[in-house]
Write an enzyme that holds these catalytic residues in place. Structure first.
Site, PDB file in Angstrom:
ATOM      1  CG  ASP A 158     -25.745  54.327 -56.183  1.00  0.00           C
ATOM      2  OD1 ASP A 158     -25.498  55.512 -55.862  1.00  0.00           O
ATOM      3  OD2 ASP A 158     -26.313  54.029 -57.248  1.00  0.00           O
ATOM      4  CB  ALA A 186     -23.763  53.646 -59.450  1.00  0.00           C
ATOM      5  CG  ASP A 187     -27.377  50.307 -57.048  1.00  0.00           C
ATOM      6  OD1 ASP A 187     -26.390  49.614 -57.343  1.00  0.00           O
ATOM      7  OD2 ASP A 187     -27.708  50.552 -55.882  1.00  0.00           O
ATOM      8  CD  GLU A 188     -32.924  53.612 -60.909  1.00  0.00           C
ATOM      9  OE1 GLU A 188     -33.327  53.367 -62.063  1.00  0.00           O
ATOM     10  OE2 GLU A 188     -33.648  53.504 -59.901  1.00  0.00           O
ATOM     11  N   GLY A 191     -28.491  48.451 -63.641  1.00  0.00           N
ATOM     12  CA  GLY A 191     -29.685  47.656 -63.880  1.00  0.00           C
ATOM     13  C   GLY A 191     -30.188  47.790 -65.300  1.00  0.00           C
TER      14      GLY A 191
END
Length: 412
Positions: A158, A186-188, A191
């Site tokens: 991330d 970035a992950d959120e 996702g």
């Protein structure tokens, strides 16, 4: 005729059904993911009512990241992002694990994975192999750099993507250095785009019968989630770092009060006139350098100084109450602990007491989207790795019900 706003949760859910897990009830999702972006995508689908089966290595401990939730001994990381799922233990690197997984794929609508591109293909369970057993499958791949492109094989976490996308350089104080987001931004985003992509592909399948491969790159989602600033940069006007201010609205800043801080923003001239009245400075409503938005942009320091002086003499709650009464946008700057204790979270069901796999209970973050007809909720805590293997395989068609002969670690 104007429609009356919903007065409370009971009114909003007046026509709710209680026979469905959510709007995605009946959709089967296989979760072959790790860390955060992939598990979050499948968690969103699980929150919406899908039957999400998480495929984990036997004896695996993915997501066991400290700290532990007080009173449980379980990782906040795993318990948060694997809510509403079931778990089977399969070693996809072994022939028997691959065979068992493809049996599950034959019954699935969606597969979500976030390994480095080519990893699942090398194990014999990639897009091509899964499509062979379920031609209308929706296969969502989340990675740092995407399934194609010159950087596709590079590893990513991330903060690396925050840095690479230009986002980190925009974050922080104007005279300071770049600062990463304190959450997995970035992950959120990846996702959420993964879940959205799955839903769009399912809708396409419903109309055409066609499955497809959905490619979500964390890099792409950070660029797409940067308010269009890359467009300005590409056109020759790169943005600068503003900290708590913005380049197009004044005032918009954090202001210290007697006992804390507030953030307020005034974008419209009529709102500025309301703020001037609230500060008992009505003359500023029409004053040169203050009256119009363009004037305030050019007079940023003086405008901020007036508001800072007014806030500094008052408690934060007094400032907030005075401005809320006038319909202005303002909030006390609160800590996460303060927000977690806010009764409004209970009103919105955003922290739901949930039984966990070790018998303890913890307040797990609930679904964000609310559905008046098909309500969503945290139906179960994160499962122990492999805890549902026997049950999931027993649900397969009669010829495929034999449970894989492997050892499973079902301890929390």
């Amino acid at each position: 005729m104007a429609t009356e706003l919903h007065r409370d949760a009971g009114d909003f859910y007046r026509d709710a059904r209680d026979d469905l897990a959510g709007p995605l009830d009946g959709v089967r999702v296989l979760d072959v993911t790790k860390v955060w972006s992939g598990p979050l995508a499948s968690a969103v689908l699980a929150d919406l009512g899908a039957d999400v089966v998480r495929v984990e290595l036997p004896h695996g401990r993915d997501g066991e990241v400290p700290p532990r939730i007080p009173g449980t001994g379980l990782s906040w990381f795993r318990q948060t992002v694997n809510r509403n799922k079931r778990s089977v233990g399969l070693d996809l690197r072994r022939p028997e694990g691959r065979e068992s997984f493809l049996r599950l794929v034959a019954t699935a609508d969606v597969v979500v994975e976030n390994y480095r591109p080519g990893t699942l293909d090398g194990w014999g369970v990639g897009w091509a192999q899964c499509r062979a057993v379920r031609p209308d499958l929706v296969f969502v791949s989340i990675s740092g750099w995407g399934q194609f492109g010159s950087r596709r094989a590079e590893a990513a976490y991330d903060p690396v993507i925050q840095a690479a996308s230009g986002w980190m350089a925009l974050n922080g104080a104007p005279q300071g250095g770049p600062v990463r987001a304190p959450t997995f931004l970035a992950d959120e985003l990846a996702g959420l785009h993964g879940a959205l992509g799955a839903l769009a592909a399912l809708w396409h399948r419903q109309r055409t019968g066609e499955g497809q491969h959905v490619d979500v790159a964390m890099f792409d989602t950070m660029v797409a989630g940067s308010a269009g600033l890359h467009t300005l940069a590409a056109a020759g006007r790169p943005p600068r770092r503003w900290g708590n201010q913005t380049d197009f609205v004044v005032p918009a800043n954090v202001y210290p009060c007697v006992d804390g801080q507030v953030y307020l923003a005034v974008a419209l001239d009529r709102h500025w006139r309301e703020l001037a009245e609230a500060m008992s400075r009505p003359e500023l409503a029409r004053a040169e350098g203050f009256a119009r938005a363009a004037d305030r942009l050019a007079n940023r320091v003086e405008v901020d100084a007036v508001i800072a002086q007014w806030c500094a003499a008052r408690p934060a709650d007094e400032v907030v109450a005075a401005l809320v009464r006038r319909g202005l946008t303002v909030s006390r700057v609160r800590t996460v602990a303060e927000v977690a204790a806010d009764p409004y979270l209970a009103e919105r069901a955003m922290l739901q007491p949930t039984p966990l796999c070790d018998g303890s209970t913890a307040p797990i973050v609930g679904p964000a989207a609310k559905f008046s007809r098909t309500p969503t909720r945290v139906r179960r805590g994160a499962p122990a790795p492999g805890a549902d293997t026997a049950q999931v395989f027993a649900e397969l068609p009669t010829a495929s019900t034999e449970c894989p002969k492997q050892t499973y670690d079902t301890a929390c």
